[in-house]
Design a protein around this motif. Structure first.
Motif, mmCIF file in Angstrom:
data_model
loop_
_atom_site.group_PDB
_atom_site.id
_atom_site.type_symbol
_atom_site.label_atom_id
_atom_site.label_comp_id
_atom_site.label_asym_id
_atom_site.label_seq_id
_atom_site.Cartn_x
_atom_site.Cartn_y
_atom_site.Cartn_z
ATOM 1 N N ILE A 26 0.836 -1.197 0.000
ATOM 2 C CA ILE A 26 0.000 0.000 0.000
ATOM 3 C C ILE A 26 0.874 1.251 0.000
ATOM 4 O O ILE A 26 1.795 1.387 0.808
ATOM 5 C CB ILE A 26 -0.925 0.003 1.223
ATOM 6 N N ASP A 27 0.574 2.136 -0.924
ATOM 7 C CA ASP A 27 1.212 3.458 -0.982
ATOM 8 C C ASP A 27 0.169 4.466 -0.517
ATOM 9 O O ASP A 27 -0.707 4.877 -1.286
ATOM 10 C CB ASP A 27 1.665 3.749 -2.421
ATOM 11 N N TRP A 28 0.247 4.851 0.757
ATOM 12 C CA TRP A 28 -0.775 5.725 1.320
ATOM 13 C C TRP A 28 -0.764 7.095 0.674
ATOM 14 O O TRP A 28 -1.828 7.714 0.510
ATOM 15 C CB TRP A 28 -0.568 5.847 2.826
ATOM 16 N N ALA A 29 0.381 7.591 0.282
ATOM 17 C CA ALA A 29 0.455 8.914 -0.330
ATOM 18 C C ALA A 29 -0.258 8.938 -1.676
ATOM 19 O O ALA A 29 -0.979 9.892 -2.000
ATOM 20 C CB ALA A 29 1.922 9.335 -0.485
ATOM 21 N N GLU A 30 -0.061 7.899 -2.487
ATOM 22 C CA GLU A 30 -0.682 7.827 -3.814
ATOM 23 C C GLU A 30 -2.048 7.142 -3.783
ATOM 24 O O GLU A 30 -2.710 7.044 -4.824
ATOM 25 C CB GLU A 30 0.240 7.084 -4.780
ATOM 26 N N ARG A 31 -2.410 6.601 -2.599
ATOM 27 C CA ARG A 31 -3.711 5.940 -2.423
ATOM 28 C C ARG A 31 -3.885 4.791 -3.404
ATOM 29 O O ARG A 31 -4.872 4.701 -4.130
ATOM 30 C CB ARG A 31 -4.852 6.955 -2.559
#
Length: 306
Positions: free
Chosen positions: A24-29
């Motif tokens: 999961i890339d939280w910044a890029e959602r």
């Protein structure tokens, strides 16, 4: 699950699927789906997985209710095996005697319809009570029957876009372009779906009859004489023809049989799995073109040697 892995496995991710997400890339959602849990149900069109009830929404007027089209939507809903609800919208456009006639007719089909009017906020509380049960409730139906208006009345803060019915053709305009889930109550989700006007029918003619509550009720009282009965009024059929939707059933059955015949002809013309092809009533192995010997006729037609 990454797209390349999805393509190789033949899996399709649907709205409502329960998945395991990794990377999961939280910044890029964004993230990668690693696994998909087994489904409890699947609505084929629109594609929604793990729904607990299917709510068929049709308008009484604008566009006018079409009994055959409604039957096809109910067939689609019944194929999921989950609870099926029927909602009649735009009740404010129909006189009470006409409305009562429709209610009595649809109860004879085996359904207990809810009558609502988003404009007058009529019937919203009983509908909200049913939809607030835990699980995913899917709204499906033709274009222009007021599904988005109904959701706006149930969840005002959503403010979904709505459009009027086409004046010349009396057909709905597509305002919902994709399936989307909205929270309605704790544990309860509401799926809004794009409208369409011709639902699919099952491929197997024998599977059509049990999707009609009237047929199920008659078969529970007495089975047909023959196990492969298609309920067309043949001798020994326990269903008979004395029920309101008999003509709609025959129309759907005719369409299913015609499609099955076309599929059968297509299978005869096309190669089948395992390198076999249809020849008469049997199947024979297909010979690789590189191994075929030229026929005597082709040899005679070949260029003469110098």
């Amino acid at each position: 699950m990454r797209r390349t892995r999805l393509g190789k496995s033949g899996q399709r991710i649907c709205v409502g699927d329960r998945v395991q997400v990794e990377g999961i890339d939280w910044a890029e959602r964004r993230g990668a789906i690693a696994a998909v849990a087994d489904r409890s149900s699947l609505l084929q069109r629109p594609a929604v997985a793990n729904c607990s009830r299917v709510v068929v929404v049709v308008a009484l007027e604008q566009p006018r209710l079409d009994p055959l089209q409604l039957s096809r939507f109910l067939i689609t809903a019944e194929r999921t095996g989950v609870a099926v609800e029927l909602v009649l919208t735009k009740a404010d456009l129909l006189e009470p005697p006409q409305l009562q006639t429709w209610l009595e007719r649809l109860r004879g089909w085996g359904y207990d319809p809810l009558v609502v009017s988003a404009l007058r906020e009529q019937g919203l509380d009983p509908l909200r009570e049913r939809l607030a049960q835990p699980g995913i409730a899917v709204l499906c139906g033709p274009s222009g029957v007021g599904k988005s208006s109904l959701i706006n009345a149930l969840v005002p803060e959503l403010q979904l876009r709505v459009s009027a019915v086409s004046g010349r053709l009396q057909r709905g305009r597509h305002t919902t372009r994709h399936v989307e889930l909205f929270p309605l109550a704790p544990g309860a989700l509401l799926a809004d779906t794009p409208g369409f006007n011709r639902p699919d029918l099952p491929a197997d003619p024998a599977a059509l009859g049990v999707l009609f509550p009237e047929i199920r009720q008659r078969l529970a009282q007495a089975p047909c004489r023959f196990r492969n009965c298609l309920h067309q009024g043949d001798p020994g059929c326990a269903v008979g023809d004395g029920w309101d939707r008999h003509s709609h059933y025959l129309s759907c059955l005719e369409a299913v049989l015609a499609q099955a015949e076309r599929d059968g002809l297509r299978e005869e013309r096309e190669p089948t799995a395992g390198g076999l092809r249809q020849r008469g009533r049997g199947r024979e192995p297909m010979i690789d073109q590189r191994l075929r010997q030229p026929s005597r006729r082709r040899q005679r037609q070949g260029p003469a040697e110098d």
